[in-house]
Scaffold this motif. Structure first.
Motif, short mmCIF file in Angstrom:
data_model
loop_
_atom_site.label_atom_id
_atom_site.label_comp_id
_atom_site.label_asym_id
_atom_site.label_seq_id
_atom_site.Cartn_x
_atom_site.Cartn_y
_atom_site.Cartn_z
N ALA A 124 1.93 14.97 -5.37
CA ALA A 124 0.83 15.03 -6.43
C ALA A 124 0.98 15.69 -6.79
O ALA A 124 0.12 17.52 -7.31
N ALA A 125 1.43 16.18 -8.39
CA ALA A 125 2.01 17.29 -9.00
C ALA A 125 1.01 17.27 -10.02
O ALA A 125 0.95 18.08 -10.75
N ASP A 126 0.29 16.29 -10.50
CA ASP A 126 -1.06 16.24 -11.22
C ASP A 126 -2.19 17.18 -10.98
O ASP A 126 -3.36 16.26 -10.94
N VAL A 148 2.51 14.79 -0.84
CA VAL A 148 2.22 16.39 -0.70
C VAL A 148 1.00 16.36 -1.59
O VAL A 148 1.32 15.91 -2.82
N ARG A 149 0.06 16.97 -1.75
CA ARG A 149 -0.84 17.30 -2.31
C ARG A 149 -0.99 18.76 -1.98
O ARG A 149 -1.22 19.16 -0.93
N ALA A 158 4.81 24.61 -7.97
CA ALA A 158 4.48 24.91 -6.07
C ALA A 158 4.48 23.50 -5.37
O ALA A 158 5.17 23.53 -4.90
N VAL A 159 3.37 22.48 -6.10
CA VAL A 159 3.38 21.28 -5.52
C VAL A 159 4.76 21.00 -5.38
O VAL A 159 5.17 20.03 -4.12
N LEU A 160 5.52 20.73 -6.01
CA LEU A 160 6.46 19.46 -6.15
C LEU A 160 7.92 20.43 -5.05
O LEU A 160 8.86 20.16 -4.93
N SER A 163 7.01 19.66 -2.01
CA SER A 163 7.68 18.23 -1.99
C SER A 163 8.60 17.90 -1.49
O SER A 163 9.44 16.92 -0.43
N LEU A 164 9.97 18.57 -2.38
CA LEU A 164 11.67 18.38 -2.85
C LEU A 164 11.56 19.10 -1.54
O LEU A 164 12.25 17.91 -0.34
N ALA A 165 11.09 20.17 -0.93
CA ALA A 165 11.32 20.69 0.98
C ALA A 165 11.49 19.76 1.87
O ALA A 165 11.92 19.53 2.47
#
Length: 289
Positions: A124-126, A148-149, A158-160, A163-165
């Protein structure tokens, strides 16, 4: 007409195919423009149709229709319409302006991948639009996917990153990343998207990556202008064309392929969770004609 049965084709029904004269070509070109191919693409299609009719000595309506089908299918052949999900994780960045059906498309893609047996994580990177993460969470629950939000206003990068981690730690197959569709100016929006691309490249350098632009088919040629701006910044690999079940003219797919050199990969044909369908050029052109 298969999955494209809902595409509006009234523009085509008025054409009289058996009289192949100057008036026929003029009417057909006007109809193609009205169907959202755009003036330059329609003119080129008619020029090529004239050549095909002359060179192949076509003298009947069915022959003309087949020649037009061949021309339009070739115009749509600008790249692979399948997604590259060959790595674990694969990362799909979803971009587009607000209101085009971006979050809904992400939810439908998540459902499709889940049905295929893939483990999916939504990012949720928006974080700039109120309730964007809440909407994505609803879709995550419907599709039974992980999410992930963070709080509204948090740093999308930071959210992305988180999420990737999480995806790497949990053995996720596909990460679907939502992004902002509007900031207070275009430069800020594009800078934000560029930053997200850099994070993906840095954190998952060997991952298969897709950047899909969601476009509302009802915006017609205005959608092309949006797409040109996003392509310059984000390096598009494909288009998701939504709202093709309503008043939209199907020719926008052809205009996108010709003007941008980017394939349409999915089309939205309704509101149901299964209504996002893979794009098939042959079936699509067949539905128009």
């Amino acid at each position: 007409m298969g999955i494209f049965a809902k595409i509006k084709k009234a523009w085509y029904d008025s054409i009289i195919w058996e009289t192949i004269d100057e008036e026929f070509y003029d009417e057909l070109e006007e109809s193609l423009i009205m169907a959202d191919l755009g003036a330059s693409v329609a003119a080129d299609a008619i020029k090529r149709l004239r050549d095909a009719v002359y060179n192949n000595k076509i003298q009947n309506g069915e022959g003309v229709k087949q020649a037009l089908r061949d021309i339009l299918e070739e115009k749509l052949s600008v790249g692979d319409t399948a997604l590259d999900l060959s790595t674990k994780p694969s990362v799909v960045l979803i971009i587009g302006v607000n209101g085009v059906g971006k979050t809904t498309s992400i939810g439908k893609l998540a459902h499709r991948f889940k049905q295929e047996g893939r483990r999916v994580l939504l990012c949720a990177a928006d974080t700039f639009r109120a309730a964007a993460a809440d909407q994505l969470e609803i879709w995550a629950n419907r599709a039974e996917c992980e999410l992930v939000r963070s709080k509204e206003g948090a740093d999308p990068g930071a959210v992305l990153f988180d999420s990737l981690a999480a995806a790497k730690a949990r053995g996720v197959d596909v990460v679907l990343c939502d992004t902002a569709g509007r900031l207070h100016n275009k430069a800020n929006l594009m800078n934000e998207l560029s930053k997200l691309r850099r994070i993906i490249d840095r954190e998952t350098p060997d991952a298969a990556k897709e950047t899909l632009l969601v476009l509302d088919a009802t915006t017609g040629q205005n959608g092309l202008q949006q797409a040109k701006v996003f392509k310059e910044t984000a390096g598009l690999t494909g288009i998701i064309l939504t709202k093709l079940d309503g008043t939209a003219k199907g020719g926008i797919c052809i205009a996108i392929a010709q003007e941008l050199g980017v394939p349409v990969k999915f089309v939205g044909l309704g509101e149901g969770i299964d209504d996002l369908q893979p794009f098939d050029a042959k079936e699509y052109v067949g539905a128009l004609i």
